[in-house]
Design an enzyme around this catalytic site. Structure first.
Site, PDB file in Angstrom:
ATOM      1  N   GLU A 199       0.820  -1.215   0.000  1.00  0.00           N
ATOM      2  CA  GLU A 199       0.000   0.000   0.000  1.00  0.00           C
ATOM      3  C   GLU A 199       0.851   1.260   0.000  1.00  0.00           C
ATOM      4  O   GLU A 199       0.556   2.215  -0.721  1.00  0.00           O
ATOM      5  CB  GLU A 199      -0.948   0.010   1.223  1.00  0.00           C
ATOM      6  CG  GLU A 199      -1.927  -1.138   1.270  1.00  0.00           C
ATOM      7  CD  GLU A 199      -1.407  -2.390   1.972  1.00  0.00           C
ATOM      8  OE1 GLU A 199      -2.238  -3.254   2.314  1.00  0.00           O
ATOM      9  OE2 GLU A 199      -0.177  -2.518   2.185  1.00  0.00           O
ATOM     10  N   CYS A 247      -2.279  -2.866   7.245  1.00  0.00           N
ATOM     11  CA  CYS A 247      -1.819  -2.784   8.633  1.00  0.00           C
ATOM     12  C   CYS A 247      -2.046  -1.356   9.141  1.00  0.00           C
ATOM     13  O   CYS A 247      -2.364  -0.456   8.357  1.00  0.00           O
ATOM     14  CB  CYS A 247      -0.347  -3.170   8.714  1.00  0.00           C
ATOM     15  SG  CYS A 247       0.780  -1.907   8.068  1.00  0.00           S
TER      16      CYS A 247
END
Length: 160
Positions: free
Chosen positions: A58, A86
């Site tokens: 990401e 996360c």
């Protein structure tokens, strides 16, 4: 039509994640794709094994997309992630003003495989931080889970 495009974008992330299944592994079985409208701005995979713990799929995708448009502000974008981001990645998504996260498998799914993920869901982070990011879970879950199952069978993998 939107469902078909959503599948296309998630499958780009899955395909990118599989690039870490070869002889040289730069990271784990994680991929991400950032889209604005129908334009793909970035497709990236996890590359933490290149000696940078922040190089999650990401974050790598956010960096690519920001370079492409020459702006940190990714408002109106959607990020497709093979696994639930996360806490670090969720924060980066929030700060980049990405509108929506679409993910397949969960943090719990990767914890079971030995990855060192903090067990805080995106929904909890959203609530704690009063984030406006929309979160859609379980998208193409079986395909994303298949990615993790493929990873499980690899002999030369490294957990971190």
């Amino acid at each position: 039509m939107a469902e078909k495009l959503n599948k296309k974008y998630m499958r780009l992330a899955i395909k990118e994640a599989r690039k870490n299944f070869g002889k040289i592994m730069d990271g784990g079985p994680f991929g991400a794709c950032i889209v604005r409208g129908s334009q793909v701005l970035a497709v990236a995979r996890n590359t933490v094994l290149k000696n940078d713990a922040t190089c999650h799929a990401e974050v790598n995708a956010i960096r690519q997309a920001s370079r492409k448009i020459r702006d940190f502000d990714l408002a109106g974008c959607v990020i497709y992630s093979t696994t639930e981001p996360c806490p670090m990645c969720f924060a980066a998504i929030h700060w980049a003003r990405i509108a929506r996260i679409v993910y397949g498998t969960t943090i719990a799914d990767v914890n079971k495989r030995g990855f060192n993920e903090l067990r805080i869901s995106n929904f909890r982070l959203k609530a704690l931080g009063r984030s406006k990011v929309k979160v859609n879970k379980g998208f193409l879950r079986r395909e994303c889970e298949g990615l993790l199952c493929e990873w499980d069978k690899l002999e030369n993998k490294k957990l971190y």
